[in-house]
Design a protein around this motif. Structure first.
Motif, short mmCIF file in Angstrom:
data_model
loop_
_atom_site.label_atom_id
_atom_site.label_comp_id
_atom_site.label_asym_id
_atom_site.label_seq_id
_atom_site.Cartn_x
_atom_site.Cartn_y
_atom_site.Cartn_z
N ALA A 220 0.54 -1.55 0.03
CA ALA A 220 -0.26 -0.21 -0.01
C ALA A 220 0.95 1.23 -0.04
O ALA A 220 0.98 2.26 -0.63
N HIS A 221 1.59 1.53 0.73
CA HIS A 221 2.79 2.38 0.78
C HIS A 221 3.20 2.54 -0.26
O HIS A 221 3.65 3.47 -1.27
N PHE A 222 3.70 1.65 -1.24
CA PHE A 222 4.69 1.74 -2.00
C PHE A 222 4.18 2.21 -3.40
O PHE A 222 4.36 3.42 -4.43
N TRP A 223 2.78 1.73 -3.67
CA TRP A 223 1.97 2.43 -5.22
C TRP A 223 1.79 3.76 -5.06
O TRP A 223 1.34 4.32 -5.76
N ARG A 224 1.01 3.63 -3.79
CA ARG A 224 0.77 5.05 -3.86
C ARG A 224 2.05 6.39 -3.53
O ARG A 224 2.07 7.58 -4.52
N ARG A 225 3.47 5.82 -3.32
CA ARG A 225 4.25 7.03 -2.85
C ARG A 225 4.42 6.63 -4.48
O ARG A 225 5.30 8.24 -4.90
N ARG A 226 4.74 5.75 -5.36
CA ARG A 226 5.14 5.80 -6.61
C ARG A 226 4.44 7.24 -7.96
O ARG A 226 4.60 6.90 -8.34
N SER A 227 2.92 7.18 -7.63
CA SER A 227 1.91 7.72 -8.09
C SER A 227 1.73 8.81 -7.66
O SER A 227 0.74 9.40 -8.20
N VAL A 228 2.74 10.27 -7.02
CA VAL A 228 2.34 11.00 -6.77
C VAL A 228 2.54 12.25 -7.64
O VAL A 228 3.50 12.55 -8.28
N GLY A 229 1.55 12.80 -7.20
CA GLY A 229 1.58 13.86 -8.03
C GLY A 229 0.03 14.29 -8.67
O GLY A 229 -1.24 13.58 -6.98
N VAL A 230 -0.63 14.62 -9.97
CA VAL A 230 -1.85 15.04 -9.88
C VAL A 230 -2.19 13.55 -10.89
O VAL A 230 -1.77 13.48 -11.28
N VAL A 231 -3.50 13.03 -10.28
CA VAL A 231 -3.71 11.46 -10.63
C VAL A 231 -5.72 12.11 -10.68
O VAL A 231 -5.92 12.49 -10.52
N GLY A 232 -5.82 11.07 -11.95
CA GLY A 232 -7.52 10.88 -10.99
C GLY A 232 -8.29 10.48 -10.76
O GLY A 232 -9.32 10.34 -10.46
N THR A 233 -8.21 9.63 -9.76
CA THR A 233 -8.59 9.12 -8.22
C THR A 233 -7.78 9.63 -6.81
O THR A 233 -6.90 9.61 -6.88
N ARG B 222 -5.35 15.70 -5.44
CA ARG B 222 -3.41 15.60 -5.72
C ARG B 222 -3.27 14.71 -4.69
O ARG B 222 -3.85 15.12 -3.61
N LEU B 223 -2.03 13.70 -5.46
CA LEU B 223 -1.62 12.76 -4.00
C LEU B 223 0.21 13.32 -3.83
O LEU B 223 0.86 13.70 -4.53
N THR B 224 0.03 13.23 -2.13
CA THR B 224 1.08 14.02 -2.26
C THR B 224 1.68 13.16 -0.47
O THR B 224 0.66 11.88 -0.29
N GLU B 225 3.70 13.16 -0.68
CA GLU B 225 3.79 12.07 0.23
C GLU B 225 4.05 13.41 1.89
O GLU B 225 3.83 12.79 2.53
N THR B 226 3.16 14.40 1.46
CA THR B 226 3.54 15.12 2.71
C THR B 226 2.70 15.47 3.83
O THR B 226 2.99 14.99 4.64
N VAL B 227 1.50 14.20 3.73
CA VAL B 227 0.22 13.81 4.32
C VAL B 227 0.67 12.28 4.30
O VAL B 227 -0.17 11.51 3.63
N VAL B 228 1.03 11.89 5.84
CA VAL B 228 1.30 10.46 5.74
C VAL B 228 0.54 10.38 7.38
O VAL B 228 0.39 10.92 8.51
N GLY B 229 -0.04 8.76 7.20
CA GLY B 229 -0.52 7.96 8.04
C GLY B 229 -0.06 6.99 7.99
O GLY B 229 0.21 6.61 7.29
N ARG B 230 -0.54 6.71 9.28
CA ARG B 230 0.14 4.59 10.02
C ARG B 230 -1.22 4.21 9.72
O ARG B 230 -2.16 3.84 10.85
N HIS B 231 -1.37 2.76 9.19
CA HIS B 231 -2.54 2.46 9.13
C HIS B 231 -2.01 0.71 9.60
O HIS B 231 -0.99 0.53 9.44
#
Length: 343
Positions: A138-151, A193-202
């Protein structure tokens, strides 16, 4: 909305998450930017969730029946007052600056209507290797997708109230894939926008069979939601398409061995294709946990893919035969068509 100090409402849907709710709320009240209000919508929990919520100065909305996450989020919006809505699942604990960073991004770009974050590579509570697998992925695929996204994924997301009101409420007919359907409407008018500056532990699923059951259930709505989407570009993908196809072909080609044992090479090649479909993910896991864990990770990842494929097939069949299954927009379209041809 005031661009200097916008007010923030944190909306937390909850159903039987007494294990994590206290940690979730503690993280919210420890933020560098304090919210105007915190709304916990308890979706008819049968555990001690409501008692835990009452330990904090939050607004507790106690739903009399379990309506699902979409209905709970809509109830939370109705009970909140902030100019920015910060949606947070009750099994996630925020980093201290998560809300402040989300607000900064929203107010800094008028075209951005929604900001959502990534999950940390470490779980909220470490309950073993199955949970480690899921958290790393879950961390990896979100981390590599940061930026403007469609979802957008609303387990950890901020959206301006005016944008939410323009887009409309969550589809309460959906208990899964509601994020994807909502994003389809949202992306038509605003940037996500998907950002790595907003983080939570799941705190994730920690046993294999419940994990497979969860993935099977969630994937049933993949085809129905995709069928009504208007916007195709920019959607997030947790898994490589080639990997999904390769995993699905392994059991599909196994019967070839009935003709000759040499044809076992076909599913074997498909299995190897699956293993190498996402080299970035493999390198990430090996760096974090070592090559031995990578073998475990790949085996679990394969079984998860099989659950996803089977669930998607099941959901596609359900969608064809049950008009009540899937996004509400499909039912509304049918009703409008029926009304148009009625005498």
């Amino acid at each position: 909305m005031s661009r200097d100090q916008p007010t923030v409402s944190v909306i937390i849907p909850n159903y039987n998450y007494e294990k994590t709710l206290r940690a979730c709320l503690e993280s919210v009240y420890a933020q560098t930017l304090s919210p105007l209000d915190v709304v916990v919508v308890d979706d008819a929990s049968t555990d001690n969730s409501r008692d835990i919520a009452r330990e904090f100065p939050c607004v507790l909305v106690a739903s009399p029946h379990n309506g699902g996450v979409s209905a709970a989020r809509n109830l939370g919006v109705a009970a909140s007052r902030g100019e920015i809505l910060f949606f947070l699942d009750s099994d996630i604990a925020l980093a201290p600056d998560a809300i402040e960073n989300a607000v900064t991004l929203l107010t800094g770009d008028p075209e951005t209507g929604c900001v959502h974050g990534i999950l940390d590579a470490e779980p909220l509570f470490d309950d073993g290797p199955v949970e480690t697998y899921h958290v790393l992925h879950a961390h990896f695929w979100r981390r590599r997708s940061v930026g403007v996204v469609g979802t957008a994924f609303f387990a950890l997301a901020a959206i301006e109230r005016r944008v939410f009101e323009l887009t409309g409420p969550f589809d309460e007919n959906l208990r899964d894939s509601e994020d994807v359907e909502y994003s389809d409407r949202l992306a038509a008018t605003h940037r996500i926008r998907l950002t790595e500056t907003v983080v939570g532990r799941h705190d994730d699923v920690d046993r294999l069979l419940p994990l497979l059951a969860e993935q099977y259930r969630r994937s049933q709505l993949l085809i129905p939601v995709a069928a009504v989407e208007r916007r195709r570009g920019g959607g997030l993908r947790a898994n490589r398409t080639s990997g999904v196809l390769a995993a699905g072909l392994v059991p599909a080609t196994l019967p070839l061995a009935l003709f000759t044992p040499w044809l076992l090479l076909v599913p074997l090649v498909c299995a190897v294709g699956f293993a190498v479909a996402d080299p970035g993910l493999s390198r990430f896991v090996a760096r974090r946990k070592g090559p031995a864990f990578l073998l475990w990770f790949t085996a679990v990842h394969f079984t998860v893919h099989l659950a996803l494929v089977l669930g998607a097939v099941h959901g596609g069949v359900r969608w064809l035969v049950d008009p009540r299954f899937g996004p509400s927009v499909r039912r509304r379209r049918r009703e409008r068509s029926a009304a148009a041809v009625a005498p």
